[in-house]
Design an enzyme around this catalytic site. Structure first.
Site, PDB file in Angstrom:
ATOM      1  N   ALA A 218      52.291 -67.400 -13.824  1.00 25.48           N
ATOM      2  CA  ALA A 218      52.893 -66.172 -14.488  1.00 25.48           C
ATOM      3  C   ALA A 218      51.993 -65.222 -14.152  1.00 25.48           C
ATOM      4  O   ALA A 218      51.290 -64.591 -15.420  1.00 25.48           O
ATOM      5  CB  ALA A 218      53.096 -67.016 -15.550  1.00 25.48           C
ATOM      6  N   ASP A 387      47.505 -63.505 -15.119  1.00 33.20           N
ATOM      7  CA  ASP A 387      48.244 -65.212 -16.130  1.00 33.20           C
ATOM      8  C   ASP A 387      48.674 -65.014 -17.052  1.00 33.20           C
ATOM      9  O   ASP A 387      47.958 -65.161 -17.599  1.00 33.20           O
ATOM     10  CB  ASP A 387      47.593 -66.415 -15.309  1.00 33.20           C
ATOM     11  N   HIS A 388      49.862 -64.946 -17.389  1.00 30.07           N
ATOM     12  CA  HIS A 388      49.771 -64.849 -18.537  1.00 30.07           C
ATOM     13  C   HIS A 388      50.354 -66.434 -19.222  1.00 30.07           C
ATOM     14  O   HIS A 388      50.049 -66.453 -20.572  1.00 30.07           O
ATOM     15  CB  HIS A 388      51.727 -63.921 -18.983  1.00 30.07           C
ATOM     16  N   ARG A 389      49.823 -67.417 -18.784  1.00 31.77           N
ATOM     17  CA  ARG A 389      49.784 -68.369 -19.442  1.00 31.77           C
ATOM     18  C   ARG A 389      48.609 -68.759 -19.840  1.00 31.77           C
ATOM     19  O   ARG A 389      47.874 -69.238 -20.474  1.00 31.77           O
ATOM     20  CB  ARG A 389      49.523 -69.707 -18.597  1.00 31.77           C
TER      21      ARG A 389
END
Length: 416
Positions: A218, A387-389
């Site tokens: 993400a 990475d937005h995760r």
């Protein structure tokens, strides 16, 4: 003497095949231990393959330009007339059939390769047309003169195409081949022809990784400016000091790596790897940085970069760049990075979106400093993809702000 199989070395990329760039030997040649017999291109470097045994080259399993699987047999070395094991169905010799397999009784094994070829059935000696045997210089000449090598009959040993064959084909009228149909060239909708470049080697690996990175994460990119005045001024003073003392030069890219490494030590959430089993946060910074070799994009890693002084970090970076451009980076020198910096400032690029080098959770893109007008402050574009995760936008923004501050205070930071 027992035949020795010389195999494709570990490619360093989970079994990705290597591309055979060049043979340095032909069937029938005599080799000594340590002789370089082939040059391969792996996903990460150009590798010279040497032979662990002395003897005569009995068999070549691949043609130049072929993909050879990791640990597969490249060639066989042994005694003249010695039998060799059958090659795999998808492998073919690039310079003729096995000496051992084609040797006939009554002293046939003592004959020269040319004599042996003349006395053997053509189908057993000639490489399949899909795997042409051609010398590297002949291949380059054919490309320069736009000669179709599929239509050339080689006059070299075991049907190998040599320079003279290309020159002759360049002056002779084209003749149709009943056994070697020429593939139709790629055409656009307007009907114009285009060239097809195989996707393999380093390009194939890069494409696979970038696609997997974008598909499986993400990714979000934040951008901001940092003031570049202190950075440029400090780099200029270091250049003057290097000229005065004879010390190694420390450039802008070295300063950027130094600032990133020191900043990341305070942001373990960004200095991390993501997996669904858990997010691994590191208290050390193994800093990767992108190097364009002209052939491939490689990412060497500087270990424990947060603990290195500016001079030591610059020395490590310069050594890695030299090895990368010489094709001599070892696979383990490009593994285990916790954060990556990609600097396109030297190419005049201001803004771009860097793609994550998974499983890393962040990558910093750096553009070229520029000024709105001659007396204006220098602006340095920074782009952070995360990475937005693994981390939230606020944490990524805090990291980017701290990197900008470190760049703006680079001369002070280097004192500690």
């Amino acid at each position: 003497m027992m035949a020795t199989e010389v195999k494709v070395p570990t490619t360093g990329n989970a079994g990705e095949p290597a591309v055979l760039l060049e043979w340095n030997v032909a069937v029938g040649d005599t080799v000594s231990i340590g002789d370089v017999v082939a040059v391969l291109e792996t996903a990460k470097a150009t590798v010279e393959v040497d032979t662990p045994a002395a003897g005569v080259v009995l068999d070549l399993r691949y043609a130049e330009g072929d993909e050879a699987p990791e640990h597969d047999v490249l060639l066989v070395v042994g005694a003249v007339g010695e039998a060799v094991s059958a090659r795999t169905p998808d492998a073919a010799p690039s310079a003729g059939a096995s000496v051992g397999a084609s040797a006939a009784p009554d002293g046939a094994s003592d004959r020269s390769p040319a004599t042996a070829r003349a006395a053997s059935p053509a189908p057993e000696q000639s490489p399949p047309r899909g795997r042409l045997s051609i010398s590297p210089r002949a291949r380059r000449l054919a490309a320069e003169r736009d000669v179709d090598i599929a239509l050339i009959e080689g006059s070299g040993p075991f049907g190998r195409i040599v320079i003279a064959d290309v020159e002759a084909a360049d002056t002779a009228p084209p003749t149709p081949s009943a056994t070697a149909p020429v593939p139709a060239p790629a055409t656009s909708r307007a009907g114009r022809e285009g060239s097809v470049v195989p996707v393999r080697g380093a390009r194939k690996v890069t494409a696979q990784r970038m696609h997997a990175s974008l598909q499986g994460t993400a990714q979000v990119t934040l951008t901001r400016y940092a003031s570049g005045d202190a950075l440029l001024a400090y780099a200029a003073r270091l250049k003057e000091a290097a000229a005065l003392t004879g010390a190694a030069r420390i450039g802008v890219n070295d300063l950027l790596l130094f600032a990133a490494a020191r900043t990341l030590a305070r942001h373990p959430a960004a200095n991390s790897w993501f997996s669904w089993d858990g997010i691994t946060r590191f208290d050390h910074v193994d800093l990767g940085f992108a190097v364009d070799t002209g052939q491939a994009l490689l990412v060497p890693v500087i270990r424990d970069a947060q603990s290195l002084g500016l001079g030591a970090l610059a020395e490590a970076a310069h050594a890695a760049i030299d090895r990368a451009r010489a094709g001599r980076l070892a696979p383990d020198e490009m593994e285990g990075g916790t954060f990556t910096v990609s600097n396109l400032g030297g190419a005049g690029i201001h803004w771009f979106t860097p793609v994550l080098n998974t499983p890393q959770t962040c990558i910093l893109g750096v553009g070229a400093t520029h000024r709105a007008f001659p007396e204006a402050p220098a602006q340095l574009p920074l782009s952070l993809t995360f990475d937005h995760r693994a981390i939230d936008g606020s944490a990524a923004a805090a990291l980017l702000a701290d990197i900008a501050s470190s760049i703006e205070l680079i001369d002070t930071l280097a004192a500690y």
